[in-house]
Design a protein around this motif. Sequence first.
Motif, PDB file in Angstrom:
ATOM      1  N   CYS A 183       0.830  -1.211   0.000  1.00 24.87           N
ATOM      2  CA  CYS A 183       0.000   0.000   0.000  1.00 24.87           C
ATOM      3  C   CYS A 183       0.860   1.254   0.000  1.00 24.87           C
ATOM      4  O   CYS A 183       0.569   2.224  -0.705  1.00 24.87           O
TER       5      CYS A 183
ATOM      6  N   TRP B  48      -5.462   5.985   0.666  1.00 23.15           N
ATOM      7  CA  TRP B  48      -4.923   4.626   0.709  1.00 23.15           C
ATOM      8  C   TRP B  48      -3.815   4.507   1.757  1.00 23.15           C
ATOM      9  O   TRP B  48      -3.790   3.595   2.566  1.00 23.15           O
TER      10      TRP B  48
ATOM     11  N   SER C 130      -8.903   0.197   4.371  1.00 18.96           N
ATOM     12  CA  SER C 130      -7.721   0.183   3.515  1.00 18.96           C
ATOM     13  C   SER C 130      -7.944  -0.707   2.297  1.00 18.96           C
ATOM     14  O   SER C 130      -7.670  -0.307   1.161  1.00 18.96           O
TER      15      SER C 130
ATOM     16  N   THR D  68      -7.842  -0.397  -1.824  1.00 16.30           N
ATOM     17  CA  THR D  68      -7.057  -1.283  -2.685  1.00 16.30           C
ATOM     18  C   THR D  68      -7.941  -1.874  -3.775  1.00 16.30           C
ATOM     19  O   THR D  68      -7.525  -2.008  -4.926  1.00 16.30           O
TER      20      THR D  68
ATOM     21  N   TRP E  25     -13.404   4.717  -6.131  1.00 17.72           N
ATOM     22  CA  TRP E  25     -12.948   4.531  -4.756  1.00 17.72           C
ATOM     23  C   TRP E  25     -13.801   5.202  -3.684  1.00 17.72           C
ATOM     24  O   TRP E  25     -13.911   4.681  -2.574  1.00 17.72           O
TER      25      TRP E  25
END
Length: 217
Positions: free
Chosen positions: A90, A121, A147, A151, A183
């Motif tokens: 990440c 992120w 998180s 991703t 996202w």
Amino acid sequence: MRNLTRAGWAVMTVLSALVVLISARYLTFNPDTFSGNQRATYLAHELPLYIHIFGAITALALGPWQFSARLRRRSPRWHRRIGRAYLLGCLVGGIGALLLAPLAYGGPVAQLGFAGLGVAWMVTGGTGLRMILHRRVEDHRRWMIRSFALTFAAVTLRLMLPVSQAAHLDFRTSYTVIAWLCWVPNLLLACWFTRARPARQPLQESPVPPALAGRRS
């Protein structure tokens, strides 16, 4: 609910694996793998591109396994090892994303969208790490779900793009919208799913009226 959770995990894992396999072709360092509107940009900025791809592929490949209850229960050591590798992915992928964001196709709105994804992120992953270092396991779990929701934007992006093309939408406009749509809903859904729920109060026995209490005695 348990079967639904298992089914959701299976779908998430399969989709993540497919995107990893599709994206892995870029790691052949073959210029012919790039096409479309971003080809010239990618070829001129290969280093940040490969930094992003390598980190994102690592995180996407490992992320689903962090949610395996069986792995956490039977091999907590491997859970921690995979978690460290995931967070490193990440971090690396987020740095690459921030380096690439100013070059994104679609103009300032799309560039800001991808930059926001990169920042969110890294922030969610970093917060998840901080929570587990302070042994706040439930908070760690919440932040790691958030998180991975970010991703998973790699998957939702690749699902939305062909849909927009099949609908014959203007590519520049749809790409600009997808830069946010891939996202933001993921993160909102993860935040809703991990929201703090009020503790259930134990049921209290209703007081017995004095008249009935006298009869019982």
